[in-house]
Design a protein around this motif. Structure first.
Motif, PDB file in Angstrom:
ATOM      1  N   GLY A 105      26.152 -12.740  91.803  1.00  0.00           N
ATOM      2  CA  GLY A 105      25.088 -11.871  91.291  1.00  0.00           C
ATOM      3  C   GLY A 105      25.533 -10.430  91.192  1.00  0.00           C
ATOM      4  O   GLY A 105      25.298  -9.762  90.184  1.00  0.00           O
ATOM      5  N   PHE A 106      26.200  -9.912  92.214  1.00  0.00           N
ATOM      6  CA  PHE A 106      26.649  -8.521  92.170  1.00  0.00           C
ATOM      7  C   PHE A 106      27.827  -8.319  91.232  1.00  0.00           C
ATOM      8  O   PHE A 106      28.011  -7.230  90.690  1.00  0.00           O
ATOM      9  CB  PHE A 106      26.969  -8.010  93.572  1.00  0.00           C
ATOM     10  N   MET A 107      28.618  -9.335  91.013  1.00  0.00           N
ATOM     11  CA  MET A 107      29.715  -9.217  90.045  1.00  0.00           C
ATOM     12  C   MET A 107      29.158  -9.093  88.629  1.00  0.00           C
ATOM     13  O   MET A 107      29.746  -8.429  87.785  1.00  0.00           O
ATOM     14  CB  MET A 107      30.655 -10.421  90.141  1.00  0.00           C
ATOM     15  N   MET A 108      28.030  -9.703  88.383  1.00  0.00           N
ATOM     16  CA  MET A 108      27.445  -9.666  87.047  1.00  0.00           C
ATOM     17  C   MET A 108      26.719  -8.360  86.765  1.00  0.00           C
ATOM     18  O   MET A 108      26.643  -7.943  85.616  1.00  0.00           O
ATOM     19  CB  MET A 108      26.487 -10.843  86.855  1.00  0.00           C
ATOM     20  N   ILE A 109      26.188  -7.703  87.786  1.00  0.00           N
ATOM     21  CA  ILE A 109      25.412  -6.499  87.524  1.00  0.00           C
ATOM     22  C   ILE A 109      26.225  -5.212  87.645  1.00  0.00           C
ATOM     23  O   ILE A 109      25.727  -4.151  87.320  1.00  0.00           O
ATOM     24  CB  ILE A 109      24.167  -6.398  88.438  1.00  0.00           C
ATOM     25  N   THR A 110      27.469  -5.272  88.097  1.00  0.00           N
ATOM     26  CA  THR A 110      28.282  -4.053  88.152  1.00  0.00           C
ATOM     27  C   THR A 110      28.651  -3.652  86.738  1.00  0.00           C
ATOM     28  O   THR A 110      28.948  -4.491  85.891  1.00  0.00           O
ATOM     29  CB  THR A 110      29.555  -4.249  88.992  1.00  0.00           C
ATOM     30  N   PRO A 111      28.607  -2.361  86.443  1.00  0.00           N
ATOM     31  CA  PRO A 111      28.924  -1.921  85.079  1.00  0.00           C
ATOM     32  C   PRO A 111      30.381  -2.166  84.744  1.00  0.00           C
ATOM     33  O   PRO A 111      31.255  -2.101  85.608  1.00  0.00           O
ATOM     34  CB  PRO A 111      28.625  -0.422  85.106  1.00  0.00           C
ATOM     35  N   GLN A 112      30.614  -2.448  83.475  1.00  0.00           N
ATOM     36  CA  GLN A 112      31.979  -2.637  83.012  1.00  0.00           C
ATOM     37  C   GLN A 112      32.681  -1.292  82.984  1.00  0.00           C
ATOM     38  O   GLN A 112      32.054  -0.241  83.068  1.00  0.00           O
ATOM     39  CB  GLN A 112      31.989  -3.260  81.624  1.00  0.00           C
ATOM     40  N   SER A 113      33.968  -1.339  82.855  1.00  0.00           N
ATOM     41  CA  SER A 113      34.770  -0.125  82.866  1.00  0.00           C
ATOM     42  C   SER A 113      34.263   0.847  81.801  1.00  0.00           C
ATOM     43  O   SER A 113      34.163   0.509  80.633  1.00  0.00           O
ATOM     44  CB  SER A 113      36.228  -0.471  82.598  1.00  0.00           C
ATOM     45  N   ALA A 114      33.941   2.054  82.221  1.00  0.00           N
ATOM     46  CA  ALA A 114      33.391   3.043  81.309  1.00  0.00           C
ATOM     47  C   ALA A 114      34.459   4.041  80.867  1.00  0.00           C
ATOM     48  O   ALA A 114      34.143   5.140  80.471  1.00  0.00           O
ATOM     49  CB  ALA A 114      32.239   3.771  81.988  1.00  0.00           C
ATOM     50  N   ILE A 115      35.704   3.641  80.951  1.00  0.00           N
ATOM     51  CA  ILE A 115      36.790   4.538  80.565  1.00  0.00           C
ATOM     52  C   ILE A 115      37.013   4.443  79.060  1.00  0.00           C
ATOM     53  O   ILE A 115      37.110   3.360  78.507  1.00  0.00           O
ATOM     54  CB  ILE A 115      38.091   4.194  81.312  1.00  0.00           C
ATOM     55  N   THR A 116      37.076   5.599  78.420  1.00  0.00           N
ATOM     56  CA  THR A 116      37.392   5.676  76.998  1.00  0.00           C
ATOM     57  C   THR A 116      38.807   6.202  76.872  1.00  0.00           C
ATOM     58  O   THR A 116      39.156   7.194  77.493  1.00  0.00           O
ATOM     59  CB  THR A 116      36.414   6.620  76.273  1.00  0.00           C
ATOM     60  N   ARG A 117      39.621   5.521  76.081  1.00  0.00           N
ATOM     61  CA  ARG A 117      41.019   5.907  75.888  1.00  0.00           C
ATOM     62  C   ARG A 117      41.216   6.354  74.440  1.00  0.00           C
ATOM     63  O   ARG A 117      40.838   5.662  73.513  1.00  0.00           O
ATOM     64  CB  ARG A 117      41.938   4.734  76.209  1.00  0.00           C
ATOM     65  N   LEU A 118      41.821   7.524  74.284  1.00  0.00           N
ATOM     66  CA  LEU A 118      42.098   8.095  72.974  1.00  0.00           C
ATOM     67  C   LEU A 118      43.579   8.405  72.895  1.00  0.00           C
ATOM     68  O   LEU A 118      44.133   9.042  73.785  1.00  0.00           O
ATOM     69  CB  LEU A 118      41.276   9.377  72.787  1.00  0.00           C
TER      70      LEU A 118
END
Length: 137
Positions: free
Chosen positions: A25-38
């Motif tokens: 359950g907690f693995m599913m609700i953690t946000p995905q990586s919010a890193i943006t790469r340019l």
């Protein structure tokens, strides 16, 4: 004795089952990586703004889209901004053919404003954010 063993067995079984559900359950609700790469090709760092403008005009004539940002008293000229590093590296052949030296760079950020500017292809805003980030350091 038999009841005692079955109670212990079911207690352990249910404990493991609820633990697994809790972890999943907690693995599913953690946000995905919010890193943006340019990725980008840095063409040069100029003290004189006129020199930076001449380089930018030359890059525009080669159908590249140059950008610049200030860091302290220096103007940094970059081109080939993209989230796709492969596209940026492909444009290096154009730069090499024209005799320009370049440095391949990748910028990563978790800043939501940076992410939104990259997503909307607003690279002027990206340059502004990079300039402000340089002032904070």
């Amino acid at each position: 004795m038999n009841k005692k063993r079955s109670v212990i067995f079911f207690a352990l079984l249910l404990s493991c089952l609820f633990s697994a559900i809790y972890v999943i359950g907690f693995m599913m609700i953690t946000p995905q990586s919010a890193i943006t790469r340019l990725s980008m090709n840095q063409i040069g760092i100029y003290q004189n703004q006129d020199n930076a403008n001449k380089v930018m005009e030359s890059l525009t004539a080669m159908d590249l889209k140059p950008y610049s940002y200030q860091q302290d008293s220096l103007t940094i000229v970059v081109c080939s901004l993209s989230e796709d590093g492969v596209k940026t590296k492909e444009e290096q052949t154009i730069l090499a053919g024209a005799g320009y030296a370049y440095i391949y760079k990748e910028i990563e950020s978790k800043d939501s404003a940076f992410k939104e500017a990259v997503k909307s292809q607003n690279f002027e805003k990206v340059m502004e954010l990079m300039q402000n980030q340089g002032k904070r350091n």
